[in-house]
Design an enzyme around this catalytic site. Structure first.
Site, PDB file in Angstrom:
ATOM      1  N   ARG A  55      34.356  38.075  29.349  1.00 40.32           N
ATOM      2  CA  ARG A  55      35.404  38.381  30.357  1.00 40.32           C
ATOM      3  C   ARG A  55      36.193  39.598  29.884  1.00 40.32           C
ATOM      4  O   ARG A  55      37.279  39.512  29.292  1.00 40.32           O
ATOM      5  CB  ARG A  55      36.332  37.179  30.523  1.00 40.32           C
ATOM      6  CG  ARG A  55      37.478  37.431  31.505  1.00 40.32           C
ATOM      7  CD  ARG A  55      37.020  37.595  32.919  1.00 40.32           C
ATOM      8  NE  ARG A  55      36.373  36.363  33.423  1.00 40.32           N
ATOM      9  CZ  ARG A  55      35.571  36.345  34.475  1.00 40.32           C
ATOM     10  NH1 ARG A  55      35.303  37.463  35.116  1.00 40.32           N
ATOM     11  NH2 ARG A  55      35.023  35.213  34.862  1.00 40.32           N
ATOM     12  N   GLN A  79      24.925  35.001  39.067  1.00 43.32           N
ATOM     13  CA  GLN A  79      25.810  36.035  39.631  1.00 43.32           C
ATOM     14  C   GLN A  79      25.812  37.262  38.729  1.00 43.32           C
ATOM     15  O   GLN A  79      25.921  37.123  37.485  1.00 43.32           O
ATOM     16  CB  GLN A  79      27.226  35.461  39.734  1.00 43.32           C
ATOM     17  CG  GLN A  79      28.300  36.537  39.878  1.00 43.32           C
ATOM     18  CD  GLN A  79      29.371  36.202  40.886  1.00 43.32           C
ATOM     19  OE1 GLN A  79      29.061  35.831  42.026  1.00 43.32           O
ATOM     20  NE2 GLN A  79      30.602  36.339  40.454  1.00 43.32           N
ATOM     21  N   ARG A  84      23.934  41.210  31.561  1.00 46.86           N
ATOM     22  CA  ARG A  84      25.177  40.978  30.807  1.00 46.86           C
ATOM     23  C   ARG A  84      25.147  39.662  30.035  1.00 46.86           C
ATOM     24  O   ARG A  84      26.073  39.383  29.263  1.00 46.86           O
ATOM     25  CB  ARG A  84      26.379  41.019  31.745  1.00 46.86           C
ATOM     26  CG  ARG A  84      26.410  39.874  32.758  1.00 46.86           C
ATOM     27  CD  ARG A  84      27.718  39.828  33.531  1.00 46.86           C
ATOM     28  NE  ARG A  84      27.740  38.690  34.460  1.00 46.86           N
ATOM     29  CZ  ARG A  84      28.828  38.224  35.054  1.00 46.86           C
ATOM     30  NH1 ARG A  84      30.010  38.790  34.824  1.00 46.86           N
ATOM     31  NH2 ARG A  84      28.769  37.195  35.880  1.00 46.86           N
ATOM     32  N   HIS A 157      30.932  47.241  35.041  1.00 42.19           N
ATOM     33  CA  HIS A 157      32.041  46.394  35.510  1.00 42.19           C
ATOM     34  C   HIS A 157      33.261  46.534  34.571  1.00 42.19           C
ATOM     35  O   HIS A 157      33.658  45.586  33.890  1.00 42.19           O
ATOM     36  CB  HIS A 157      31.555  44.936  35.552  1.00 42.19           C
ATOM     37  CG  HIS A 157      32.412  44.002  36.361  1.00 42.19           C
ATOM     38  ND1 HIS A 157      33.722  43.718  36.046  1.00 42.19           N
ATOM     39  CD2 HIS A 157      32.130  43.264  37.458  1.00 42.19           C
ATOM     40  CE1 HIS A 157      34.199  42.859  36.922  1.00 42.19           C
ATOM     41  NE2 HIS A 157      33.276  42.564  37.784  1.00 42.19           N
ATOM     42  N   ASP A 200      39.755  42.874  45.945  1.00 39.45           N
ATOM     43  CA  ASP A 200      38.313  42.802  45.640  1.00 39.45           C
ATOM     44  C   ASP A 200      37.627  43.652  46.696  1.00 39.45           C
ATOM     45  O   ASP A 200      37.231  43.167  47.752  1.00 39.45           O
ATOM     46  CB  ASP A 200      37.828  41.355  45.709  1.00 39.45           C
ATOM     47  CG  ASP A 200      36.447  41.197  45.060  1.00 39.45           C
ATOM     48  OD1 ASP A 200      36.014  40.035  44.888  1.00 39.45           O
ATOM     49  OD2 ASP A 200      35.825  42.231  44.742  1.00 39.45           O
ATOM     50  N   GLU A 260      35.141  49.911  38.953  1.00 43.51           N
ATOM     51  CA  GLU A 260      33.753  49.730  38.531  1.00 43.51           C
ATOM     52  C   GLU A 260      32.837  50.701  39.284  1.00 43.51           C
ATOM     53  O   GLU A 260      32.747  50.650  40.503  1.00 43.51           O
ATOM     54  CB  GLU A 260      33.342  48.284  38.814  1.00 43.51           C
ATOM     55  CG  GLU A 260      34.359  47.246  38.358  1.00 43.51           C
ATOM     56  CD  GLU A 260      34.226  45.923  39.106  1.00 43.51           C
ATOM     57  OE1 GLU A 260      33.155  45.649  39.673  1.00 43.51           O
ATOM     58  OE2 GLU A 260      35.212  45.164  39.129  1.00 43.51           O
TER      59      GLU A 260
HETATM   60  O1  TA6 Z   1      33.465  43.120  40.640  1.00 45.43           O
HETATM   61  C1  TA6 Z   1      34.290  42.214  41.311  1.00 45.43           C
HETATM   62  C2  TA6 Z   1      33.606  40.857  41.349  1.00 45.43           C
HETATM   63  O2  TA6 Z   1      32.396  40.911  42.059  1.00 45.43           O
HETATM   64  C3  TA6 Z   1      34.571  39.848  41.945  1.00 45.43           C
HETATM   65  O3  TA6 Z   1      34.146  39.391  43.202  1.00 45.43           O
HETATM   66  C4  TA6 Z   1      34.617  38.738  40.895  1.00 45.43           C
HETATM   67  O4  TA6 Z   1      33.615  37.778  41.158  1.00 45.43           O
HETATM   68  C5  TA6 Z   1      34.339  39.549  39.623  1.00 45.43           C
HETATM   69  O5  TA6 Z   1      33.294  40.437  40.004  1.00 45.43           O
HETATM   70  C6  TA6 Z   1      34.036  38.743  38.400  1.00 45.43           C
HETATM   71  O6  TA6 Z   1      32.793  38.115  38.507  1.00 45.43           O
HETATM   72  P1  TA6 Z   1      32.344  37.138  37.267  1.00 45.43           P
HETATM   73  O7  TA6 Z   1      30.966  36.658  37.632  1.00 45.43           O
HETATM   74  O8  TA6 Z   1      32.370  37.988  36.032  1.00 45.43           O
HETATM   75  O9  TA6 Z   1      33.395  36.063  37.199  1.00 45.43           O
END
Ligand code: TA6
EC number: 5.1.3.15
Length: 285
Positions: A55, A79, A84, A157, A200, A260
């Protein structure tokens, strides 16, 4: 030693005193210091044991941004994809009169069997971190080494350390159309981006190469110079989303903003033997 590896962290040290740290887990840059000051944000509650994405810093998003949607092959990936949360290797390092460089590698033979089965393409990623006295460049090269075409998203990111989210302004997106993922609508940016709640936003096809993050009156900032990356995402989880993240402090949203650079609005198609590359250069304002 300009580049050394301590356990699973590559440390880059520049003669000027600037430094950077990159965890081999995700090739996630977790520190960039200039004049002894940390410029990227990593949550105090970030998990660094390889059990989940870090994070903060610069998580590397590939081959999908967000959650893939069926019937696209990325629909079953985690996701933001597997880059990563995979273990990269420190492939090589070098230095010259002005910069210290470290290169990290990941390919279809080094990702997990699970991810390989979910995304069955032969690929090679080389991620280059180039540290100078006052700038840092992060550059990704994607190579399709197989006989099947594939398509991908990618995104740097980046979490920036800021003094106060209520004073920060993102300059360079005015007039750009964007998808507001909070309000679930399309919009056009009028003026600078400011943080007054959860943000966002996905700005597709941003023409300007230089996006500036101004910390506040006379408080400096950081410039993002993007190359080969057409889209910008701006994110701050604010109060409610922060409370819902176990690896993020309830009050940390005041001290960070994600700006990002990436290719996320559309997938990039890569033919067999094809290459793609994109990069950002971060510099102090
Ligand atoms: O880049 C923004 C985003 O897509 C947000 O929607 C939020 O989900 C963030 O990334 C963090 O995502 P993560 O999977 O690292 O919690």
């Amino acid at each position: 030693m300009p580049v050394s590896q301590k356990n699973s962290v590559a440390v880059l040290t520049h003669p000027s005193g600037a430094s950077a740290e990159v965890h081999l887990f995700g090739a996630t840059l977790t520190s960039w210091k200039v004049d002894g000051k940390e410029r990227v944000f990593v949550s105090k509650q970030a998990v660094l044991d390889g059990s989940k994405a870090i994070r903060g810093g610069i998580p590397l998003i590939f081959p999908v941004f967000g959650k893939g949607k069926a019937p696209h092959v990325t629909a079953s990936l985690p996701q933001h994809g597997f880059a990563r949360i995979s273990r990269w290797t420190l492939a090589n390092s070098s230095e010259d009169a002005h910069t210290v460089t470290a290169q990290f590698a990941l390919d279809h033979t080094t990702i997990s069997i699970e991810h390989r089965e979910l995304w069955p393409y032969d690929f090679s990623l080389v991620y280059t971190v180039k540290l100078a006295a006052n700038t840092i460049e992060t550059h990704l090269r994607v190579h399709n080494v197989g006989d099947k075409p594939f398509d991908f998203n990618t995104l740097l990111h980046t979490y920036f350390m800021i003094p106060d989210a209520s004073k920060v302004r993102v300059i360079g997106l005015s007039g750009c159309d964007y998808t507001d993922k909070v309000l679930q609508k399309s919009s056009r940016q009028e003026g600078d981006v400011v943080i007054r709640g959860e943000v966002d936003s996905v700005y597709a096809g941003v023409k300007l190469s230089d996006i500036q993050i101004q910390f506040g009156e006379g408080e400096g900032g950081i410039q993002v110079h993007k190359n080969g990356l057409g889209d910008i995402v701006v994110w701050n989880p604010w109060i409610e989303k922060s409370a819902g993240m176990a690896d993020f402090g309830d009050e940390e949203y005041h001290r960070m903003i994600c700006v990002e650079a990436g290719q996320v609005a559309e997938f990039i198609a890569l033919a067999p033997e094809g290459y793609w590359e994109g990069s950002q250069v971060l510099s102090l304002l």
